[in-house]
Design a protein around this motif. Structure first.
Motif, PDB file in Angstrom:
ATOM      1  N   ILE A  28       0.856  -1.178   0.000  1.00 20.30           N
ATOM      2  CA  ILE A  28       0.000   0.000   0.000  1.00 20.30           C
ATOM      3  C   ILE A  28       0.896   1.232   0.000  1.00 20.30           C
ATOM      4  O   ILE A  28       1.757   1.372   0.869  1.00 20.30           O
ATOM      5  CB  ILE A  28      -0.943  -0.003   1.214  1.00 20.30           C
ATOM      6  CG1 ILE A  28      -1.866  -1.218   1.132  1.00 20.30           C
ATOM      7  CG2 ILE A  28      -1.735   1.291   1.293  1.00 20.30           C
ATOM      8  CD1 ILE A  28      -2.772  -1.402   2.307  1.00 20.30           C
ATOM      9  N   PRO A  29       0.712   2.116  -0.971  1.00 17.14           N
ATOM     10  CA  PRO A  29       1.542   3.318  -1.041  1.00 17.14           C
ATOM     11  C   PRO A  29       1.452   4.138   0.243  1.00 17.14           C
ATOM     12  O   PRO A  29       0.378   4.352   0.781  1.00 17.14           O
ATOM     13  CB  PRO A  29       0.948   4.100  -2.221  1.00 17.14           C
ATOM     14  CG  PRO A  29       0.189   3.096  -3.024  1.00 17.14           C
ATOM     15  CD  PRO A  29      -0.277   2.053  -2.054  1.00 17.14           C
ATOM     16  N   GLY A  30       2.591   4.560   0.721  1.00 14.71           N
ATOM     17  CA  GLY A  30       2.652   5.415   1.897  1.00 14.71           C
ATOM     18  C   GLY A  30       2.843   4.684   3.206  1.00 14.71           C
ATOM     19  O   GLY A  30       3.201   5.305   4.206  1.00 14.71           O
ATOM     20  N   ALA A  31       2.621   3.376   3.239  1.00 14.13           N
ATOM     21  CA  ALA A  31       2.735   2.641   4.504  1.00 14.13           C
ATOM     22  C   ALA A  31       4.148   2.709   5.063  1.00 14.13           C
ATOM     23  O   ALA A  31       4.342   2.978   6.253  1.00 14.13           O
ATOM     24  CB  ALA A  31       2.306   1.187   4.316  1.00 14.13           C
ATOM     25  N   VAL A  32       5.139   2.492   4.223  1.00 14.75           N
ATOM     26  CA  VAL A  32       6.532   2.542   4.682  1.00 14.75           C
ATOM     27  C   VAL A  32       6.903   3.968   5.068  1.00 14.75           C
ATOM     28  O   VAL A  32       7.588   4.189   6.072  1.00 14.75           O
ATOM     29  CB  VAL A  32       7.493   1.987   3.602  1.00 14.75           C
ATOM     30  CG1 VAL A  32       8.940   2.186   4.007  1.00 14.75           C
ATOM     31  CG2 VAL A  32       7.207   0.508   3.357  1.00 14.75           C
ATOM     32  N   LYS A  33       6.436   4.938   4.299  1.00 19.63           N
ATOM     33  CA  LYS A  33       6.743   6.339   4.602  1.00 19.63           C
ATOM     34  C   LYS A  33       6.242   6.721   5.983  1.00 19.63           C
ATOM     35  O   LYS A  33       6.994   7.281   6.795  1.00 19.63           O
ATOM     36  CB  LYS A  33       6.124   7.257   3.552  1.00 19.63           C
ATOM     37  CG  LYS A  33       6.323   8.744   3.853  1.00 19.63           C
ATOM     38  CD  LYS A  33       5.656   9.626   2.830  1.00 19.63           C
ATOM     39  CE  LYS A  33       4.179   9.720   3.139  1.00 19.63           C
ATOM     40  NZ  LYS A  33       3.456  10.699   2.337  1.00 19.63           N
ATOM     41  N   TRP A  34       4.993   6.400   6.294  1.00 18.47           N
ATOM     42  CA  TRP A  34       4.426   6.767   7.594  1.00 18.47           C
ATOM     43  C   TRP A  34       5.099   6.005   8.728  1.00 18.47           C
ATOM     44  O   TRP A  34       5.365   6.574   9.781  1.00 18.47           O
ATOM     45  CB  TRP A  34       2.915   6.544   7.592  1.00 18.47           C
ATOM     46  CG  TRP A  34       2.232   7.619   6.816  1.00 18.47           C
ATOM     47  CD1 TRP A  34       1.836   7.565   5.508  1.00 18.47           C
ATOM     48  CD2 TRP A  34       1.927   8.936   7.262  1.00 18.47           C
ATOM     49  NE1 TRP A  34       1.285   8.774   5.132  1.00 18.47           N
ATOM     50  CE2 TRP A  34       1.331   9.627   6.191  1.00 18.47           C
ATOM     51  CE3 TRP A  34       2.095   9.600   8.465  1.00 18.47           C
ATOM     52  CZ2 TRP A  34       0.898  10.944   6.296  1.00 18.47           C
ATOM     53  CZ3 TRP A  34       1.659  10.918   8.570  1.00 18.47           C
ATOM     54  CH2 TRP A  34       1.071  11.561   7.501  1.00 18.47           C
ATOM     55  N   ALA A  35       5.382   4.738   8.518  1.00 21.15           N
ATOM     56  CA  ALA A  35       6.074   3.959   9.548  1.00 21.15           C
ATOM     57  C   ALA A  35       7.487   4.494   9.768  1.00 21.15           C
ATOM     58  O   ALA A  35       7.969   4.528  10.904  1.00 21.15           O
ATOM     59  CB  ALA A  35       6.116   2.488   9.159  1.00 21.15           C
ATOM     60  N   SER A  36       8.137   4.933   8.696  1.00 21.21           N
ATOM     61  CA  SER A  36       9.482   5.515   8.822  1.00 21.21           C
ATOM     62  C   SER A  36       9.450   6.808   9.628  1.00 21.21           C
ATOM     63  O   SER A  36      10.338   7.061  10.449  1.00 21.21           O
ATOM     64  CB  SER A  36      10.077   5.802   7.441  1.00 21.21           C
ATOM     65  OG  SER A  36      10.212   4.620   6.710  1.00 21.21           O
ATOM     66  N   ILE A  37       8.450   7.629   9.383  1.00 21.02           N
ATOM     67  CA  ILE A  37       8.321   8.884  10.135  1.00 21.02           C
ATOM     68  C   ILE A  37       8.133   8.583  11.620  1.00 21.02           C
ATOM     69  O   ILE A  37       8.807   9.170  12.475  1.00 21.02           O
ATOM     70  CB  ILE A  37       7.150   9.726   9.581  1.00 21.02           C
ATOM     71  CG1 ILE A  37       7.491  10.249   8.188  1.00 21.02           C
ATOM     72  CG2 ILE A  37       6.810  10.874  10.533  1.00 21.02           C
ATOM     73  CD1 ILE A  37       6.313  10.866   7.446  1.00 21.02           C
TER      74      ILE A  37
END
Length: 162
Positions: free
Chosen positions: A76-85
């Protein structure tokens, strides 16, 4: 995996609430002890302060690491980005906590960063909850997604057309 991601994100936000309660409890307990004649030294700790330290240095980082790892299994797009933040903010929180002992004013940043962790983890859960599934492990079918999307258009965002 989608459900695990959402549960972990919400758990992080809930643990931040536990942190806020624990440090408030610990501070007021210490002030109560001082009022009753106790002498506070650098070695003085109470249960609530120990709870705050253990949850902050062990539990939240462990949950954030698991959250980060789980994010890579989602398509799902953005899942890694939000978890990284969230993971980055949790790492920063530990650094700010350590610096706060040398420069107590940094403790204000520590508190503000805690709010950022809670907000970003809650936002991560919410964004994923409303995102279209792209993998077979998701519980939501394409028909369910279309129905949710249509309902959101009609009721969720003001005057959007169907």
């Amino acid at each position: 995996m989608k459900r695990a991601y959402i549960v972990l994100a919400r758990l992080i936000a809930a643990l931040v609430v536990v942190q806020v309660a624990a440090i408030a409890w610990g501070t007021f307990a210490m002030l109560h002890d001082i009022d009753n004649g106790a002498v506070i030294t650098s070695d003085t700790r109470n249960f609530a302060q120990s709870l705050h330290a253990n949850v902050g240095y062990i539990v939240i980082p462990a949950v954030a690491l698991i959250f980060f790892v789980v994010s890579f299994f989602l398509k799902i797009p953005g899942a890694v980005k939000w978890a990284s933040i969230v993971f980055g903010l949790v790492a920063l929180q530990g650094i700010l906590a350590g610096l706060s002992f040398a420069a107590p004013v940094v403790g204000a940043l520590h508190g503000l960063n805690a709010l950022a962790i809670a907000g970003m983890s809650a936002a991560a859960a919410q964004r994923l909850r409303t995102t279209a599934p792209h993998d077979a492990s998701s519980a939501e079918t394409p028909a369910e997604y279309a129905e949710t999307k249509a309902r959101t258009r009609r009721f969720g965002r003001g005057r959007a057309s169907v």
